[in-house]
Design a protein around this motif. Sequence first.
Motif, short mmCIF file in Angstrom:
data_model
loop_
_atom_site.label_atom_id
_atom_site.label_comp_id
_atom_site.label_asym_id
_atom_site.label_seq_id
_atom_site.Cartn_x
_atom_site.Cartn_y
_atom_site.Cartn_z
N ASN A 1 55.79 50.77 38.42
CA ASN A 1 54.83 50.79 39.53
C ASN A 1 54.12 49.44 39.70
O ASN A 1 52.90 49.37 39.89
CB ASN A 1 53.80 51.91 39.34
CG ASN A 1 53.00 52.19 40.61
OD1 ASN A 1 53.49 51.98 41.72
ND2 ASN A 1 51.77 52.66 40.45
N VAL A 2 54.92 48.37 39.62
CA VAL A 2 54.37 47.02 39.76
C VAL A 2 53.84 46.81 41.18
O VAL A 2 54.47 47.22 42.15
CB VAL A 2 55.45 45.96 39.44
CG1 VAL A 2 54.95 44.56 39.78
CG2 VAL A 2 55.84 46.06 37.97
N LYS A 3 52.70 46.15 41.29
CA LYS A 3 52.11 45.86 42.60
C LYS A 3 52.40 44.41 43.00
O LYS A 3 52.38 43.51 42.16
CB LYS A 3 50.59 46.06 42.56
CG LYS A 3 50.16 47.48 42.27
CD LYS A 3 48.64 47.57 42.21
CE LYS A 3 48.19 48.99 41.90
NZ LYS A 3 46.72 49.09 41.82
N ILE A 4 52.67 44.20 44.28
CA ILE A 4 52.81 42.84 44.80
C ILE A 4 51.45 42.15 44.78
O ILE A 4 50.43 42.77 45.10
CB ILE A 4 53.36 42.88 46.25
CG1 ILE A 4 54.87 43.15 46.22
CG2 ILE A 4 53.08 41.58 46.98
CD1 ILE A 4 55.49 43.23 47.59
N MET A 5 51.44 40.89 44.40
CA MET A 5 50.18 40.15 44.42
C MET A 5 49.73 39.91 45.85
O MET A 5 50.54 39.70 46.75
CB MET A 5 50.36 38.78 43.73
CG MET A 5 50.48 38.84 42.23
SD MET A 5 50.45 37.16 41.53
CE MET A 5 50.74 37.54 39.80
N THR A 6 48.44 39.91 46.05
CA THR A 6 47.89 39.54 47.34
C THR A 6 48.00 38.03 47.51
O THR A 6 48.27 37.30 46.54
CB THR A 6 46.41 39.95 47.47
OG1 THR A 6 45.65 39.19 46.53
CG2 THR A 6 46.23 41.44 47.20
N LYS A 7 47.79 37.57 48.71
CA LYS A 7 47.84 36.13 48.97
C LYS A 7 46.84 35.39 48.07
O LYS A 7 47.17 34.35 47.46
CB LYS A 7 47.53 35.88 50.45
CG LYS A 7 47.44 34.41 50.83
CD LYS A 7 47.04 34.30 52.30
CE LYS A 7 46.67 32.87 52.67
NZ LYS A 7 46.19 32.77 54.07
#
Length: 376
Positions: free
Chosen positions: A269-275
């Motif tokens: 359940n890895v999350k994409i980093m925000t900008k």
Amino acid sequence: MSNIDIMKRFLAARQNIDANAKALYQCLEYQRDDIDAVVLDMDNLSSIKTILESSELSYYLLDIENRIDGEKTNNLVLIYPNEQREIFFGLQDELSFGGRIVEYKDFSYSESMAMKDFLKAADVKYIASADNDGKIKFMASEKDEEIIAAALRNVQDEIPGNEDYFISKNICWGHAIEQASNVINYDGGPAFIGREGGTGGIKLDEYGAVVMTTKGSRFISRNSKDFDRKVVNAILNDIDGASAPVKVFYGDIVNDIAGDMTRRAAKENVKIMTKKQALSELELESLPDFLEIGKMLEDVDGYSEQKKEALYSLTRMVICREQTLEDIKEYKVSKADKQKYMEMHEEKVNAFAEKFGEKEILIGDISKEEERRDDR
């Protein structure tokens, strides 16, 4: 004593006074066929009885009492012979809605979404589906015709002055559905379909689809039931394809865009980093351009895992924003115009809920959603 034996004794005791009970008893006694059981809405009992009495179905209605944590509930259970399943299917919608079904056709996607808000506010039960021409239709009980007519008038009243909003939403939805079909059926290697601003996306290959956003990730296997439908829903909802134009890429570039979008990452359940997070991790002040990203990707093997995730996140943002969809660009609606429509729509929906329903509907703050989506 088994449940079947209990049911046989129950029906046997009633077979001399009820022809349907006799038919069902004989099904069990002589093992001519199994019996199906369906739970129906107790509130529609009167209408259900009327529908069944005028049908050819051999049936029996049971009022079964349950006690859970001391609280008593009653369930209305319809039993009928399995051999009459086709007859039941012909009655299923009417039984579910508790009366005759009325069909409402030819809604565009944007009109249907507005319509759903009004129907939910009034607690109206409905079924919505798409026709072959992309138009949406609703099915609802005849007894709700007055409410549905009022909801329809509200939707029609919203369109003047907001034509661009409705058109833009229809075009984005149509584009998303078309691209969904393309990526699902593509067999030339991996494919990637991303959110407009690149802060989320879906990578597809022969094994399935990895869906990854700043909220988390998951994997949809090619072998899973309704794979196509699940991917379409992810495109429309997880990456906002219903509201903004999605961006699609095929071939080798997918490895650069989605090198971190693996089944293992989805399992964790890895999350994409925000900008903001990605820029901070790579010690950058602003998004690099296309050429700078290319040079950074050449050295990606020397990066730490955290920096790799940051680089892939920025790569998706740069490449998705670099791609311009000219056919859609001219129909894009400003954030301010979206906010203006949503505030007006929310006010009308809540007024509708006061008149026909019991609950307040919060449609959402578009400006905040835009911030989350583009992370600007």
